[in-house]
Structure formats: structure tokens, C-alpha cells
Design a protein around this motif. Structure first.
Motif: not given
Length: 588
Positions: A370-395
Motif C-alpha cells: 500500500q505504500r508502494e502503490a498509490q491511487m489518484v481518484f477521479q473525484d477529488p472531493y470524495s477522496s479528501l475529507s471535508p473535515r480535515m485541513r489540507v495539511q492533515d490530509a497530506l501528512t
């Protein structure tokens, strides 16, 4: 007199400078106005003002928005809410960019689309269903009855977008505001939907405001064009003038960034070696859907007998229409979905290493995978939590895998957000503060934080304007070449694929119908569906419209294809190699 007339419109948030500054445009009945510009340029806010559907924090700083209805002029910005409710969805409709946010996850698609008719017209349930099913068929649903019974989460992104288009157009409105209406659609369906909008315009005199970053769509649809940047109008005029001889430097920059399919074949790259990082063998995936009532469950085969090999450091693109099985293949490749018995997916983490069976791993091996294979999803709004700041989503991915300390993770997050063209000052924000294109960049940054070896990209540039798309493709190419990254690239945009892919597999109805390097595929397409995909690709040239007849021939049902390629049900012919490296599914 214009049906919608916007004059000197200015919109701001709080005490910050105006994000829409003195914008003016108008559209007449039966005409199409295109608002063109980069993500975040103020296009969507400007057209949402036409329906007074602005965010609660937005403030109108100046200007007027006037709508003509039954010989009466309505000031949209001051009209009573009751009057606007009567017009919205009935005489004025909008197709939203992100269908998953606009559709209720708790109601079937048929009920949601027919609700428009029940709210605004005195119509029986049977007549409403008849009109909705007819609209579903016109926007490209192969099985309208199935679409009627389905929930949004049971549909692909492109199919949800088709349902949104049907909802907006089922009442035959006077004004249609389309915010990136074909972004999530494959090119053949896009061509058919654009043709549908044109037909409705001829029948009803409907006016269209088209918000898009696709200059090919503009060339095929627009009568007038307004080019926006940073909340201001850069250039405006007749489509023939703006597209034929752009005067402003910003408009010229957009044209320079627009991807196109190469017209001349280049040298065919040598066949891949034996260093295969991802090997998909004989994968078939079926789903069982409840039919409702006492009817027996229905089995749907999303993909069938898929064989794909991805060489290390290369890009394998899978293209095809919405619902063709592309995303299912991607999910199977990452182990998120189990294939039917008989299929397997092998992953080699390093050259010469023993292959790992993706669907038969221990917990420790899976964590490493899971660390070596990642996915970029089609719908970015669904793949990013609306309750999480961008910094927390990236870390968060680094925290899960125990990488670095808190400061190192923040530094990595800043590096990643800068890499995708955004500022580290944006890290404290929430996803809703970003445009659709900016959220997609954040989604790409999040996938790269773990320094993966394999990146599965599911329509990673579909939500991006052409200039940002050009930057992201350049970024993906640079990272691939620098870090030896391998891409499984899912797309419906052949111009994007022709630029980034080393090998292209074309999928239709769950099977691969043609496979070759892009230099061969685009220069010498053999399958009727591949030819339809190429013909449906819109070009930013007003003198070269899409040939809808050619698109219809290849995008039709497999039993309507020429005899050499024709098949019904599961009896597809074999994938045969017609020339070195060029495979076509056809009869001998």
C-alpha cells in the motif's frame, strides 16, 4: 433582447478583494455562450449568480443580473426567493461539475430526475417515468431501466454526470447553465451529449451558458466566447474571432497548452523488456445487483479476460467510455477489488524480485504494498475529507506508515503542495475552499507523499483546465522519469493519452478491443470503436467540427459493428496481433 444579461458583476468574500471583478456578458435565445478560463478564474461564481446560487459567505459588491421571462424582466439578485424557486430547475437549469455532491446518495436516480417534473409540472408518475427514460436514453445510458433503479454510488463518475445532464434537461428549460458538463464523460458520449444540447436548442430555442476549459468543446458549441482570468474578462467576442485569431496573451497561452492528438506517426518504441512491475492476467470481474421486488438478482460483468503488462518506469494507458470497466481494472490492480476465480495480479517491487500476488498477501506485505502503490481518484472531493485541513490530509499517509517526525511530515507536505503548483500558505485551508481543479492537484500531492513506485491514475486530469492540465502532465512525466515511477493511467481523453502513454489499451463493454503504442494506434486505428474515439475528440478549430455520424457507428452496440469485429454477449473474438505490438479484437 438577451435572455440573461450580466453587467459589471462583482463578487467578494469578507473583506478580501473581489474574486469576480466587473464581469459582463449576455446570451440570447438559441445561442451558446462559453465562459473559458483556468480553474479559480471566477467562471463558476459568475454563472451561479445567474441563478443566485452563491455560497452563503459570498457578497455581491456591484452589478446587475437580469433574466427575461414571459416578456417580463426579473432582477435575479433582488427577486423574491419564491419566484426564483419557480424558475430554477424549470425554466433555468444548471448542470453541476461534481455530480456526486449534487445527487442524493439515498434516492434512486429515476426518482431524483423525475422529481423535477413533479415539482414544476402537473404530470402523472407514469408520464414522468416515460419522459425520464427517454432522456436517459438520449444522454447515453445503454439500459435506461437499470439507470432508473440505480443509486448514485452504483454508477461510475461518467454515468452520474449523464444523470445530472438528464435532470437539467428533462424539463426543456429556456436557459441551461452547464458547468463543465462533459468533464467526466468519455469523448464519444461527450460528442453525443453536445449533439443533444444542440438538437434541443434547435427544437426549443434554449440558451446555453457553457463553463469549460476544453477549447475543443468551445469550438464545437459556442457562438460567443468570454475568456476570464483572476475574476476579470480578458477577451470577449464571436467564437470565430476569438478562436481564429486570439488577441490577448492569456488566450494565446490557453491555446498553446491545449493537448492534441498527433497527426503524423512517430517512431514506434521498442517492445518492453522483461522488467514488468504489474502483470494482470486473465482478470474477469462480475458484480451481482439486486433487481428489486421478487425478481432474481442480475449479474453484470464489468471486465472480462483482461491481460495487461506494465513495464517498470513506463505508462500504460487504458481508455474507453464510462462503464467500460477501466476503473474496475484499476481497483483490481490495487487489490481493492477481488477478481473472479482464475484471474491474478502480480506486483514486482524491484527488478528481479519475486512477484507478489496482490490478492494473496499477509498483513505485513500488504502494508508495504500500500505504500508502494498509490491511487489518484477521479473525484477529488470524495477522496479528501471535508473535515480535515489540507495539511492533515497530506501528512496522514506518512503518519499511518510511521514515516518521519511531525516537522518532517509538514515539510514534506509543503514540498508536495508546491510541486503540484499550489502555495504552502494553503495548507491550513479545508478542501471546500478550493476549486475542482485545485482539489485534484491536492489529491495528486497526497498520493505522492509516500514516494510510491506504482501510481494508478483514474482520470487525474479530467477536472483540470488546459493550462493546469499541461502543468500536471509535465509534472507526472518529470516524476516518472526522475524517480522511475510506473503509471497505470485511466483516461477518456485521447489527446492526454497520446502525450503521456507508452502503450494504450482501448476498452469497450468490458473487453480490450485494441492495444498498441500511441504512435501506431492513432496513426493506424483498426477497430471501429477506436476510430470513433479519435473522431469524437474535439479540436480547438471551429472549421473542424465533430463528425457525429462516424462517432455513432463505432460507439454503437458491438452487434452493429462490421462483421470482422461484430459480437454479441460474451462471445467476443480473440485479441489478435495484426502487426508487431498492435493487437485488435477481431475474427480471423
Amino acid at each position: 433582447m438577451p435572455i440573461l444579461d450580466v453587467k459589471s458583476l462583482s463578487i467578494g468574500f469578507g473583506t478580501a478583494p473581489a474574486v469576480v471583478d466587473g464581469v459582463s456578458f449576455s446570451v440570447d435565445r438559441g445561442q451558446t455562450l462559453a465562459l473559458v478560463g483556468e480553474s479559480g478564474s471566477g467562471k463558476t461564481l459568475s454563472c451561479r449568480a445567474g441563478l443566485r446560487l452563491l455560497p452563503a459567505a459570498a457578497r455581491i459588491l456591484g452589478g446587475t443580473v437580469q433574466y427575461q421571462h414571459d416578456g417580463q424582466t426579473i432582477d435575479v439578485l433582488t427577486a423574491p426567493e419564491r419566484q426564483l424557486r419557480h424558475l430554477r430547475g424549470n425554466r433555468m437549469s444548471m448542470i453541476f461539475q461534481e455530480p456526486m455532491r449534487a445527487l442524493s446518495p439515498l434516492h434512486r436516480l429515476g426518482d431524483q430526475v423525475s422529481e423535477v417534473l413533479h415539482l414544476h409540472q402537473d404530470i402523472s408518475a407514469a408520464e414522468a417515468k416515460k419522459r425520464v427514460l427517454a432522456q436517459f436514453e438520449r444522454v447515453g445510458f445503454v439500459d435506461p431501466e437499470r439507470a432508473w433503479r440505480s443509486y448514485p454510488f452504483e454508477m461510475s463518475g461518467g454515468m452520474r454526470q449523464r444523470a445530472m445532464i438528464a435532470m437539467a434537461m428533462v424539463s426543456n428549460p429556456d436557459l441551461l447553465i452547464a458547468d463543465e458538463p462533459t468533464t467526466a464523460l468519455d469523448v464519444t458520449t461527450q460528442a453525443q451529449v453536445l449533439g443533444l444540447i444542440k438538437d434541443l436548442q434547435k427544437e426549443t430555442g434554449m440558451a446555453v451558458i457553457l463553463v469549460t476549459h476544453d477549447l475543443g468543446v468551445v469550438a464545437n458549441m459556442a457562438d460567443t466566447v468570454v475568456v476570464m482570468n483572476r475574476g476579470r474578462v480578458m477577451e470577449a467576442g464571436a467564437a470565430r474571432d476569438v478562436l481564429g485569431a486570439p488577441a490577448h496573451g492569456y488566450t494565446k497561452k490557453l491555446f498553446a497548452a491545449a493537448p492534441v492528438i498527433p497527426e503524423v506517426a512517430g517512431p514506434v518504441p521498442p517492445p518492453p523488456g522483461d522488467d514488468i512491475i504489474l502483470d494482470i492476467r486473465g482478470v474477469t470481474k462480475s458484480f451481482t445487483m439486486k433487481a428489486g421486488g421478487w425478481r432474481a438478482p442480475v449479474t453484470i460483468t464489468a471486465c472480462r479476460d483482461v491481460d495487461l503488462r506494465l513495464p517498470r518506469g513506463k505508462t500504460l494507458a487504458v481508455v474507453g467510455e464510462s462503464g467500460s470497466g477501466k476503473t474496475t481494472c484499476a481497483r483490481v490492480a490495487l487489490g481493492a477489488t477481488l477478481p473472479d476465480p482464475g484471474g491474478e495480479v502480480l506486483f514486482r517491487p524491484a527488478p528481479g524480485a519475486d512477484p507478489i500476488c496482490v490478492h494473496d498477501m499477509s498483513a505485513r506485505v500488504r502494508r508495504r504494498f500500500q505504500r508502494e502503490a498509490q491511487m489518484v481518484f477521479q473525484d477529488p472531493y470524495s477522496s479528501l475529507s471535508p473535515r480535515m485541513r489540507v495539511q492533515d490530509a497530506l501528512t496522514e499517509p506518512m503518519e499511518i506508515h510511521g514515516l518521519g517526525n511531525r516537522r518532517a511530515r509538514r515539510d514534506k507536505a509543503a514540498e508536495m503542495i508546491r510541486m503540484v503548483g499550489l502555495s504552502p500558505d494553503m495548507l491550513p485551508r479545508y478542501p471546500h475552499a478550493f476549486s475542482g481543479g485545485q482539489r485534484q492537484r491536492l489529491s495528486i500531492a497526497r498520493a505522492l507523499t509516500l514516494d510510491p513506485k506504482l501510481l494508478v491514475c483514474d482520470e487525474p486530469t479530467s477536472a483540470l483546465d488546459v493550462s493546469v492540465q499541461d502543468q500536471i502532465l509535465g509534472l507526472l512525466e518529470e516524476i516518472r522519469d526522475r524517480a522511475g515511477l510506473s503509471y497505470l493511467f485511466i483516461s477518456h481523453d485521447l489527446a492526454v493519452v497520446s502525450r503521456i502513454a507508452d502503450e494504450v489499451a482501448v476498452m469497450r463493454a468490458g473487453v480490450i478491443v485494441e492495444q498498441a503504442p500511441p504512435e501506431t494506434l492513432f496513426h493506424n486505428p483498426q477497430h471501429p470503436y477506436t476510430r470513433a474515439l479519435i473522431a469524437a475528440q474535439p479540436e480547438p478549430d471551429i472549421t473542424r467540427p465533430i463528425d457525429l455520424d462516424l462517432v455513432a457507428k463505432g460507439a454503437g452496440k458491438p452487434q452493429s459493428w462490421p462483421e470482422m469485429f461484430r459480437f454479441e454477449g460474451d462471445s467476443a473474438p480473440a485479441l489478435r496481433e495484426l502487426e508487431p505490438g498492435h493487437k485488435v479484437r477481431c475474427h480471423a
